[in-house]
Design an enzyme around this catalytic site. Structure first.
Site, mmCIF file in Angstrom:
data_model
loop_
_atom_site.group_PDB
_atom_site.id
_atom_site.type_symbol
_atom_site.label_atom_id
_atom_site.label_comp_id
_atom_site.label_asym_id
_atom_site.label_seq_id
_atom_site.Cartn_x
_atom_site.Cartn_y
_atom_site.Cartn_z
ATOM 1 N N TYR A 51 0.895 -1.029 0.067
ATOM 2 C CA TYR A 51 0.136 0.022 0.067
ATOM 3 C C TYR A 51 0.950 0.993 0.086
ATOM 4 C CZ TYR A 51 -4.414 -2.470 0.701
ATOM 5 O OH TYR A 51 -5.838 -2.954 0.368
ATOM 6 N N ASN A 114 -13.561 -2.698 3.818
ATOM 7 C CA ASN A 114 -14.311 -3.085 3.050
ATOM 8 C C ASN A 114 -14.161 -4.134 2.328
ATOM 9 O OD1 ASN A 114 -11.813 -2.686 1.742
ATOM 10 N ND2 ASN A 114 -12.377 -0.763 0.511
ATOM 11 N N HIS A 117 -9.969 -5.988 -1.939
ATOM 12 C CA HIS A 117 -8.972 -5.270 -2.714
ATOM 13 C C HIS A 117 -9.002 -5.875 -4.424
ATOM 14 C CE1 HIS A 117 -5.737 -2.714 -4.050
ATOM 15 N NE2 HIS A 117 -5.547 -3.985 -4.744
ATOM 16 N N GLU A 128 0.886 -6.070 -9.073
ATOM 17 C CA GLU A 128 0.277 -6.448 -7.887
ATOM 18 C C GLU A 128 0.271 -8.084 -7.868
ATOM 19 O OE1 GLU A 128 -2.680 -2.809 -6.129
ATOM 20 O OE2 GLU A 128 -3.645 -4.719 -7.208
HETATM 21 P P1 CMP Z 1 -8.500 -0.846 -1.292
HETATM 22 O O1 CMP Z 1 -9.101 -0.919 -2.376
HETATM 23 O O2 CMP Z 1 -7.875 -2.116 -0.644
HETATM 24 O O3 CMP Z 1 -7.239 0.284 -1.401
HETATM 25 C C1 CMP Z 1 -6.772 1.053 -0.414
HETATM 26 C C2 CMP Z 1 -7.696 0.820 0.932
HETATM 27 O O4 CMP Z 1 -7.403 1.900 1.782
HETATM 28 C C3 CMP Z 1 -9.082 0.821 0.638
HETATM 29 O O5 CMP Z 1 -9.216 -0.414 0.101
HETATM 30 C C4 CMP Z 1 -9.397 1.102 2.157
HETATM 31 O O6 CMP Z 1 -9.522 -0.304 2.864
HETATM 32 C C5 CMP Z 1 -8.672 1.960 2.707
HETATM 33 N N1 CMP Z 1 -9.104 3.433 2.759
HETATM 34 C C6 CMP Z 1 -9.389 4.114 1.517
HETATM 35 N N2 CMP Z 1 -9.829 5.201 1.671
HETATM 36 C C7 CMP Z 1 -9.946 5.482 3.013
HETATM 37 C C8 CMP Z 1 -10.459 6.309 4.211
HETATM 38 N N3 CMP Z 1 -10.847 7.700 3.587
HETATM 39 N N4 CMP Z 1 -10.392 6.014 5.465
HETATM 40 C C9 CMP Z 1 -9.757 4.639 5.747
HETATM 41 N N5 CMP Z 1 -9.527 3.679 4.959
HETATM 42 C C10 CMP Z 1 -9.425 4.120 3.688
#
Ligand code: CMP
Length: 144
Positions: A51, A114, A117, A128
């Site tokens: 990340y 969420n 990914h 990736e």
């Molecule tokens: P992902 O698609 O894995 O890519 C980056 C991750 O950061 C995202 O999913 C979320 O899990 C996290 N993320 C992105 N925006 C936010 C935010 N505003 N606050 C907290 N976590 C975030």
């Protein structure tokens, strides 16, 4: 339309809530095939590298905490238009804004937790996939 590969991760909340089959079912029903898969517990340096693009964001430390809090399932999905299709199936980053029927809307708990990914472009997908898998790990599933 060309055959593409993309990286998908079922995050720790998806594993602890026993949603692996439900999530993969979503992909399979949409015509995507799993061509590589491995369950991993990410180490902190590995999660930070994965990340890295978010390292200056306020949520970075918390994101790394979360992604290292339990095992994840990393997978390579293959199919026509796989990068876009996977992102459509996942829904918006924030589950509250994700379209009905998407994985994140169905099961995502918050913008951080969420559930899944997915690579955001074909170029990112190549990077990736290479991050987690070698060529030998990815199976050819084209019909004989
Ligand atoms: P992902 O698609 O894995 O890519 C980056 C991750 O950061 C995202 O999913 C979320 O899990 C996290 N993320 C992105 N925006 C936010 C935010 N505003 N606050 C907290 N976590 C975030």
């Amino acid at each position: 339309m060309t055959l593409e590969r993309t990286l998908s991760i079922i995050k720790p909340d998806g594993i602890s809530r026993n949603l692996i089959g439900a999530v993969i079912g979503h992909f399979e029903r949409a015509g995507l095939r799993v061509v590589a898969a491995r369950m991993r517990r990410l180490g902190r340096p590995e999660a930070e590298r994965f990340y890295a693009v978010h390292h200056s964001r306020p949520f970075f430390a918390s994101l790394v905490d979360y992604m290292t809090s339990g095992p994840v399932l990393v997978q390579v999905l293959e199919g026509e238009d796989a990068v876009r299709k996977n992102r459509e199936l996942m829904g918006a980053t924030d589950p509250a804004r994700a379209a009905p029927g998407t994985i994140r809307r169905e099961w995502g708990e918050s913008i951080e937790r969420n559930l899944v990914h997915g690579s955001d472009s074909l170029e990112t997908a190549r990077e990736e996939i290479h991050f987690f898998f070698g060529a030998i790990d990815v199976c050819d599933r084209t019909d004989p």
